[in-house]
Write a protein that holds these residues in place. Structure first.
Motif, short mmCIF file in Angstrom:
data_model
loop_
_atom_site.label_atom_id
_atom_site.label_comp_id
_atom_site.label_asym_id
_atom_site.label_seq_id
_atom_site.Cartn_x
_atom_site.Cartn_y
_atom_site.Cartn_z
N ALA A 228 8.23 44.95 -41.10
CA ALA A 228 9.15 45.99 -40.63
C ALA A 228 8.74 46.53 -39.27
O ALA A 228 9.55 47.14 -38.56
CB ALA A 228 9.23 47.13 -41.64
N GLU A 229 7.48 46.33 -38.90
CA GLU A 229 6.97 46.84 -37.63
C GLU A 229 6.64 45.68 -36.69
O GLU A 229 6.42 44.55 -37.13
CB GLU A 229 5.70 47.68 -37.87
CG GLU A 229 5.88 48.85 -38.82
CD GLU A 229 6.81 49.92 -38.25
OE1 GLU A 229 6.85 50.05 -37.01
OE2 GLU A 229 7.48 50.60 -39.04
N LEU A 230 6.59 45.99 -35.41
CA LEU A 230 6.23 45.00 -34.39
C LEU A 230 4.81 44.48 -34.65
O LEU A 230 3.89 45.26 -34.89
CB LEU A 230 6.30 45.64 -33.00
CG LEU A 230 5.80 44.79 -31.83
CD1 LEU A 230 6.74 43.62 -31.58
CD2 LEU A 230 5.69 45.66 -30.56
N VAL A 231 4.66 43.16 -34.61
CA VAL A 231 3.35 42.54 -34.73
C VAL A 231 3.00 41.87 -33.40
O VAL A 231 3.80 41.11 -32.85
CB VAL A 231 3.33 41.48 -35.86
CG1 VAL A 231 2.00 40.74 -35.87
CG2 VAL A 231 3.60 42.12 -37.21
N VAL A 232 1.80 42.18 -32.89
CA VAL A 232 1.31 41.58 -31.65
C VAL A 232 -0.02 40.91 -31.97
O VAL A 232 -1.01 41.59 -32.26
CB VAL A 232 1.11 42.64 -30.54
CG1 VAL A 232 0.64 41.98 -29.25
CG2 VAL A 232 2.40 43.43 -30.31
N GLN A 233 -0.05 39.59 -31.94
CA GLN A 233 -1.26 38.84 -32.31
C GLN A 233 -1.65 37.87 -31.20
O GLN A 233 -1.02 36.83 -31.01
CB GLN A 233 -1.01 38.05 -33.60
CG GLN A 233 -2.14 37.11 -33.98
CD GLN A 233 -3.43 37.84 -34.29
OE1 GLN A 233 -3.50 38.60 -35.25
NE2 GLN A 233 -4.46 37.63 -33.48
N PRO A 234 -2.69 38.22 -30.41
CA PRO A 234 -3.18 37.23 -29.44
C PRO A 234 -3.68 35.98 -30.15
O PRO A 234 -4.38 36.07 -31.17
CB PRO A 234 -4.31 37.96 -28.72
CG PRO A 234 -4.04 39.42 -28.95
CD PRO A 234 -3.41 39.49 -30.32
N LEU A 235 -3.34 34.82 -29.62
CA LEU A 235 -3.84 33.54 -30.13
C LEU A 235 -4.89 32.97 -29.18
O LEU A 235 -5.79 32.26 -29.60
CB LEU A 235 -2.68 32.56 -30.28
CG LEU A 235 -1.55 33.01 -31.21
CD1 LEU A 235 -0.41 32.00 -31.19
CD2 LEU A 235 -2.05 33.25 -32.63
N LEU A 292 3.69 43.20 -24.75
CA LEU A 292 3.02 42.47 -23.68
C LEU A 292 2.28 43.37 -22.70
O LEU A 292 1.34 42.92 -22.04
CB LEU A 292 4.02 41.58 -22.93
CG LEU A 292 4.62 40.45 -23.77
CD1 LEU A 292 5.61 39.64 -22.95
CD2 LEU A 292 3.54 39.54 -24.35
N VAL A 293 2.69 44.63 -22.57
CA VAL A 293 1.92 45.55 -21.74
C VAL A 293 0.52 45.69 -22.35
O VAL A 293 0.36 45.91 -23.55
CB VAL A 293 2.60 46.93 -21.64
CG1 VAL A 293 1.67 47.96 -21.02
CG2 VAL A 293 3.89 46.81 -20.83
N GLY A 294 -0.50 45.53 -21.54
CA GLY A 294 -1.88 45.61 -22.01
C GLY A 294 -2.49 44.26 -22.32
O GLY A 294 -3.72 44.15 -22.44
N GLN A 295 -1.68 43.20 -22.45
CA GLN A 295 -2.22 41.86 -22.62
C GLN A 295 -2.74 41.35 -21.27
O GLN A 295 -2.45 41.92 -20.22
CB GLN A 295 -1.15 40.91 -23.17
CG GLN A 295 -0.56 41.35 -24.49
CD GLN A 295 -1.59 41.43 -25.61
OE1 GLN A 295 -2.44 40.57 -25.74
NE2 GLN A 295 -1.51 42.50 -26.41
N ARG A 300 -2.24 33.73 -24.72
CA ARG A 300 -1.11 33.26 -25.53
C ARG A 300 -0.94 34.28 -26.65
O ARG A 300 -1.89 34.59 -27.37
CB ARG A 300 -1.38 31.88 -26.10
CG ARG A 300 -0.29 31.38 -27.08
CD ARG A 300 -0.51 29.91 -27.43
NE ARG A 300 -0.33 29.08 -26.26
CZ ARG A 300 -0.96 27.91 -26.06
NH1 ARG A 300 -1.82 27.46 -26.97
NH2 ARG A 300 -0.73 27.21 -24.98
N VAL A 301 0.27 34.83 -26.78
CA VAL A 301 0.51 35.95 -27.68
C VAL A 301 1.64 35.61 -28.65
O VAL A 301 2.70 35.13 -28.23
CB VAL A 301 0.86 37.23 -26.90
CG1 VAL A 301 1.03 38.42 -27.84
CG2 VAL A 301 -0.21 37.54 -25.85
N LEU A 302 1.41 35.86 -29.93
CA LEU A 302 2.44 35.76 -30.95
C LEU A 302 3.06 37.13 -31.14
O LEU A 302 2.36 38.11 -31.38
CB LEU A 302 1.83 35.28 -32.27
CG LEU A 302 2.74 35.26 -33.50
CD1 LEU A 302 3.79 34.17 -33.38
CD2 LEU A 302 1.92 35.08 -34.78
#
Length: 334
Positions: A228-235, A292-295, A300-302
């Motif tokens: 239900a929430e945004l997921v930010v996972q660097p690969l 993506l802000v802060g990456q 490579r980001v999922l």
């Protein structure tokens, strides 16, 4: 094939001052563009009467800070061909046609003598890709070979600048010469895919197979409900600079739907260039701005984006109710 209704997250808006007018998918013309039509051109057109040598580099005060300014010895100033006045030569290797040039700039309308834009009051730099075919021809022809520390004044002809359409948003008419003062900071060879340290993702997320040269294969976990929430996972964690809100960012991406795993768009297909846009500036869907802000460049980001941070508010959009899954390679920012 890319759906014509899916214009990934709006327009790719590289800094307007650097890009020539491009053909629209719709073939239409907006009202602002129409306001600088041929009647206005006929009224303001003047014969060529000078060159970059008719411009003097001076100084101005910007909130207590001394910044470069340009003084035209004649107004209006019109050039028939783009010309350059070198202020300082610079040192080191010259930029190649495949590189990004980092610079500071000041732009002045030669017809009116008025300043258009300047990065000097904030001491910001911008990055310009010499491999971008939509770059103004006046930059493509003058910045290849430029060296760190080089300073120059470029008087850009309408033909090498914004051409018959001008740029109404910037107050540039179809016959206006645009004068630039440029300080070259350096040149870098941009990434073509993510580079850095692999990161082990948490369990329960979509799995990714990506080589950086073809669309990523994204597999949705079977039987899992979308988050239900945004997921930010660097690969992959890149070693480049951190993306700041409002920066122009160049990326490759692949996007699929959580509901069926179907790919709906990718930049990694023949004939397409990396996607370029401002991040954190509401030019893209909220999931990209927030995720993506802060990456860092090279990462490579999922991203797993619920509808309320995707197209949930876009009534009738084909992706309105979809949770979206993206794999994004961050190639450059500036």
């Amino acid at each position: 094939m890319r759906s014509p209704k899916f214009r990934l997250l709006g327009l790719a808006v590289a800094p307007l001052i650097f890009l020539s007018a491009c053909g629209s998918d719709t073939g239409g013309t907006d009202e602002a563009s129409q306001s600088t039509g041929t009647d206005d051109a006929a009224a303001t057109s003047i014969a060529p009467n000078g060159s970059a040598e008719d411009v003097t580099l001076t100084e101005a005060d910007a909130d207590g800070t001394t910044v470069p300014a340009l003084e035209l010895t004649k107004t209006p100033l019109s050039v028939g061909e783009t010309s350059v006045q070198e202020i300082e030569p610079g040192e080191g290797e010259g930029a190649t046609a495949e590189q990004d040039v980092e610079l500071k700039y000041l732009a002045v309308n030669g017809t009116t003598g008025e300043e258009i834009l300047s990065t000097f009051p904030t001491d910001e730099t911008v990055s310009m890709s010499l491999a971008n075919p939509n770059l103004l021809p006046g930059f493509l022809n003058t910045l290849e070979g430029s060296k760190p520390g080089q300073k120059m004044i470029i008087a850009m002809s309408p033909e090498d600048g914004f051409g018959e359409q001008g740029n109404a948003q910037l107050g540039i008419g179809p016959t206006d010469t645009v004068v630039f003062y440029v300080e070259v900071v350096g040149a870098t060879t941009p990434l073509t895919q993510a580079e850095g340290e692999p990161v082990e993702p948490v369990e329960g997320l979509p799995t990714v197979e990506a080589d950086g040269t073809s669309p990523a294969t994204i597999t949705i976990p079977e039987g899992e409900e979308p988050p239900a929430e945004l997921v930010v996972q660097p690969l992959i964690k890149g070693e480049g600079k951190e993306i700041q809100s409002g920066q122009q960012v160049r990326m490759h991406y692949t996007g699929v739907k959580w509901s069926d795993g179907e790919q709906f768009d990718t930049s990694l297909q023949e004939g397409r260039q990396p996607f370029e846009t401002a991040i954190g500036a509401q030019q893209v869907i909220a999931g990209w701005d927030e995720g993506l802000v802060g990456q860092t460049v090279g990462s490579r980001v999922l991203l797993v984006i619920p509808p309320d941070k995707g197209y949930g508010a876009s009534e009738g959009h084909e992706l309105q109710k979809e949770t979206l899954v993206f794999v994004v390679d961050i190639l450059a920012a500036g």
